[in-house]
Design a protein around this motif. Structure first.
Motif, PDB file in Angstrom:
ATOM      1  N   ASN A  53       1.047  -1.141  -0.053  1.00  0.00           N
ATOM      2  CA  ASN A  53      -0.118   0.032   0.006  1.00  0.00           C
ATOM      3  C   ASN A  53       0.947   1.197   0.054  1.00  0.00           C
ATOM      4  N   GLU A  54       1.958   1.368   0.632  1.00  0.00           N
ATOM      5  CA  GLU A  54       2.685   2.537   0.687  1.00  0.00           C
ATOM      6  C   GLU A  54       3.697   2.427  -0.575  1.00  0.00           C
ATOM      7  N   ILE A  55       3.757   1.543  -1.450  1.00  0.00           N
ATOM      8  CA  ILE A  55       4.378   1.710  -2.827  1.00  0.00           C
ATOM      9  C   ILE A  55       3.488   2.205  -3.592  1.00  0.00           C
ATOM     10  N   LEU A  56       2.142   1.673  -3.535  1.00  0.00           N
ATOM     11  CA  LEU A  56       1.147   2.317  -4.446  1.00  0.00           C
ATOM     12  C   LEU A  56       0.704   3.669  -4.400  1.00  0.00           C
ATOM     13  N   ALA A  57       0.696   4.136  -2.757  1.00  0.00           N
ATOM     14  CA  ALA A  57       0.210   5.502  -2.566  1.00  0.00           C
ATOM     15  C   ALA A  57       0.912   6.565  -3.413  1.00  0.00           C
ATOM     16  N   PRO A  58       2.125   6.598  -3.519  1.00  0.00           N
ATOM     17  CA  PRO A  58       2.714   7.642  -4.505  1.00  0.00           C
ATOM     18  C   PRO A  58       2.197   7.676  -5.845  1.00  0.00           C
ATOM     19  N   LEU A  59       2.135   6.744  -6.488  1.00  0.00           N
ATOM     20  CA  LEU A  59       1.554   6.704  -7.838  1.00  0.00           C
ATOM     21  C   LEU A  59       0.163   6.939  -8.131  1.00  0.00           C
ATOM     22  N   GLU A  77      -7.217   5.492 -11.001  1.00  0.00           N
ATOM     23  CA  GLU A  77      -7.152   3.974 -10.458  1.00  0.00           C
ATOM     24  C   GLU A  77      -6.513   3.195 -11.542  1.00  0.00           C
ATOM     25  N   ALA A  78      -7.054   3.104 -12.757  1.00  0.00           N
ATOM     26  CA  ALA A  78      -6.549   2.059 -13.642  1.00  0.00           C
ATOM     27  C   ALA A  78      -5.129   2.446 -14.100  1.00  0.00           C
ATOM     28  N   ASP A  79      -4.977   3.598 -14.225  1.00  0.00           N
ATOM     29  CA  ASP A  79      -3.649   4.125 -14.647  1.00  0.00           C
ATOM     30  C   ASP A  79      -2.507   3.659 -13.473  1.00  0.00           C
ATOM     31  N   ALA A  80      -2.796   3.972 -12.114  1.00  0.00           N
ATOM     32  CA  ALA A  80      -1.816   3.519 -11.024  1.00  0.00           C
ATOM     33  C   ALA A  80      -2.125   1.932 -11.029  1.00  0.00           C
ATOM     34  N   PHE A  81      -2.828   1.319 -11.419  1.00  0.00           N
ATOM     35  CA  PHE A  81      -2.805  -0.276 -11.242  1.00  0.00           C
ATOM     36  C   PHE A  81      -1.762  -0.793 -12.174  1.00  0.00           C
ATOM     37  N   PHE A  82      -1.719  -0.352 -13.515  1.00  0.00           N
ATOM     38  CA  PHE A  82      -0.987  -0.924 -14.516  1.00  0.00           C
ATOM     39  C   PHE A  82       0.876  -0.277 -14.174  1.00  0.00           C
ATOM     40  N   CYS A  83       0.914   0.921 -13.814  1.00  0.00           N
ATOM     41  CA  CYS A  83       2.179   1.358 -13.170  1.00  0.00           C
ATOM     42  C   CYS A  83       2.646   0.448 -12.089  1.00  0.00           C
ATOM     43  N   PHE A  84       1.786   0.360 -11.125  1.00  0.00           N
ATOM     44  CA  PHE A  84       2.269  -0.379  -9.986  1.00  0.00           C
ATOM     45  C   PHE A  84       2.641  -1.802 -10.242  1.00  0.00           C
ATOM     46  N   VAL A  85       1.951  -2.448 -11.102  1.00  0.00           N
ATOM     47  CA  VAL A  85       2.349  -3.713 -11.556  1.00  0.00           C
ATOM     48  C   VAL A  85       3.749  -3.529 -12.164  1.00  0.00           C
ATOM     49  N   GLU A  86       3.962  -2.779 -12.888  1.00  0.00           N
ATOM     50  CA  GLU A  86       5.346  -2.529 -13.649  1.00  0.00           C
ATOM     51  C   GLU A  86       6.243  -2.203 -12.738  1.00  0.00           C
ATOM     52  N   LEU A  87       6.058  -1.413 -11.698  1.00  0.00           N
ATOM     53  CA  LEU A  87       7.106  -1.037 -10.727  1.00  0.00           C
ATOM     54  C   LEU A  87       7.339  -2.220  -9.746  1.00  0.00           C
ATOM     55  N   LEU A  88       6.227  -2.981  -9.301  1.00  0.00           N
ATOM     56  CA  LEU A  88       6.623  -3.934  -8.550  1.00  0.00           C
ATOM     57  C   LEU A  88       7.225  -5.220  -9.340  1.00  0.00           C
ATOM     58  N   SER A  89       7.513  -5.110 -10.692  1.00  0.00           N
ATOM     59  CA  SER A  89       7.679  -6.182 -11.387  1.00  0.00           C
ATOM     60  C   SER A  89       9.282  -6.165 -11.255  1.00  0.00           C
ATOM     61  N   GLY A  90       9.884  -5.215 -10.746  1.00  0.00           N
ATOM     62  CA  GLY A  90      11.444  -5.141 -10.561  1.00  0.00           C
ATOM     63  C   GLY A  90      11.798  -5.452  -9.055  1.00  0.00           C
TER      64      GLY A  90
END
Length: 440
Positions: free
Chosen positions: A269-275, A292-305
């Motif tokens: 949740n803390e990683i998602l919050a800034p996005l 919400e939709a944009d943050a979801f896909f960017c969150f997935v991409e960020l977390l992949s690393g």
């Protein structure tokens, strides 16, 4: 063996002053430009399981929801002051974003210095840096429409009640689309199979899965309510805050359902919050509406690393969180062996006691929210990925308080590193970039 000494440039008085001034503009011009070739980095190897849940986030001063955060470096300017460098960088970023095809190398070079929080620049740049938007501006509208529709479908399918799923399965298997009987709202008892019964414990039972998901949803709900409690954007009884909390919950639940190997781990949740914050505050109303939709896909991409840091089964592997913390320890030893020896040998401070939170939460809990956004500008801009830059920033955090650490014992050092002091973010990133230059 000759002991590694701290480099001469770090002994400059600017690093020991209580209120450091900004580093030379030439030094921070581009953390990712290719420097001359000093010694190559030491080979890194792995390391151990996560300590308990990190302490509560530090206090953050939050502007009203309609304001943009002023995340420029904390320098001795009067309120409202914007340096000529900031204005110039904003103009350069806007010029780059207006091109038919964005030059990603140039964009990274500009963004790594910090993105001015104006005209929705950060929102667009982050989407580009995370690969959510393609460099070709002509493709943006179609790409956004496709991804936002896909997210809408995810929500409709994942938040469907098991009874609706059962009914849908029955209708698709036994009903003709023109048959009026397909419009039935309920199934008769005899038509419900054992696997579709609410009390079924079968692994394939939609109801059993539903009850398992409920536990994760409850955990997500608790964590979301604790996200930046001092920011009205995320916390409080206002409808605005509640709608933002609901969006965070939706994203994390959908992520957990679509990624059963990772599911949800505390701290996501803390990683998602800034996005979500950055996208929701985009002055473009349409972009803000689809945050919400944009943050979801960017969150997935960020977390992949960083995915492997959240998989407990990988903790002891060469890609797990222990290995990542060991790499930080080796990085410190490479650049400041005296400090490394005092911390880990003399005062016996296990780096897991402080670095676990630094790394897994991407430094979101160590600095105020605006400074975290500035650090993320640099993390996301690194063409090699955010992980290596994150480790260099963590190493720089240790080096910048080296005098206090060298004078401290286990207790004082651990307290200092678990409650990192206020620092000049520009200087911090400058030192981190120095480590990058020395390792090339």
């Amino acid at each position: 063996m000759v002991k590694n000494k701290v480099p001469d440039w770090l002994n400059s008085s600017i690093w020991s002053s209580s209120s450091p001034s900004s580093p030379p503009s030439s030094a921070v011009a581009s953390p990712f430009e290719q420097p001359p070739r000093p010694p190559s980095p030491a080979v890194v190897t792995p390391f151990e399981p996560p300590p308990p849940r990190p302490p509560s986030p530090p206090s953050v001063h939050d502007p009203p929801p309609t304001q943009r955060i002023d995340d420029s470096p904390r320098e001795d300017h009067g309120d409202g002051f914007r340096s000529a460098h900031d204005v110039s960088r904003q103009a350069q970023l806007l010029a780059e974003l207006s091109k038919k095809v964005v030059d990603m190398s140039e964009l990274r070079s500009l963004a790594c210095q910090g993105i001015p929080d104006a005209a929705g620049i950060r929102s667009t740049v982050w989407k580009l840096l995370l690969g959510y938007l393609p460099p070709d501006r002509g493709l943006w509208s179609a790409e956004l429409a496709k991804k936002r529709f896909q997210y809408k479908q995810f929500k409709e399918e994942i938040f469907m009640n098991p009874s609706e799923i059962t009914r849908k399965m029955y209708n698709s298997a036994n009903c003709d689309t023109d048959d009026a009987s397909c419009a039935r709202a309920l199934l008769s008892r005899s038509e419900i199979t054992h696997g579709e019964h609410p009390l079924s414990l079968g692994k394939t039972s939609v109801w059993n899965q539903f009850f398992q998901d409920t536990e994760i949803i409850d955990q997500i709900d608790r964590d979301v309510k604790r996200t930046h409690p001092d920011m009205h954007f995320f916390s409080g009884d206002s409808q605005f805050a509640k709608s933002n909390q609901e969006a965070l919950k939706n994203i994390l639940i959908i992520f957990a359902k679509l990624n059963p190997g990772v599911r949800y781990v505390q701290g996501m949740n803390e990683i998602l919050a800034p996005l979500f914050y950055v996208f929701k505050n985009d002055p473009d109303e349409e972009n803000a509406a689809f945050a919400e939709a944009d943050a979801f896909f960017c969150f997935v991409e960020l977390l992949s690393g960083f995915r492997d840091n959240f998989v407990q089964q990988l903790d002891n592997s060469v890609v797990g969180i222990r290995a990542t913390i060991t790499r930080l320890s080796q990085l410190l030893r490479e650049h400041d062996e005296e400090l490394w020896r005092h911390l880990e040998v003399t005062s016996k401070v296990n780096p897991q006691f402080y670095a676990f939170r630094w790394i897994t939460l991407l430094l979101t809990q160590e600095f105020n929210f605006a400074d975290s956004l500035h650090i993320w500008d640099t993390l996301l801009s690194d063409p090699d990925g955010p992980q290596e830059t994150l480790l260099r920033v963590c190493c720089a955090m240790l080096v910048l308080v080296r005098k206090r650490l060298l004078a401290g014992d286990f207790t004082s050092n651990l307290k200092l590193l678990q409650n990192y002091p206020t620092t000049n973010i520009s200087h911090l990133l400058y030192v981190a970039n120095k480590f990058r230059v020395q390792s090339v």
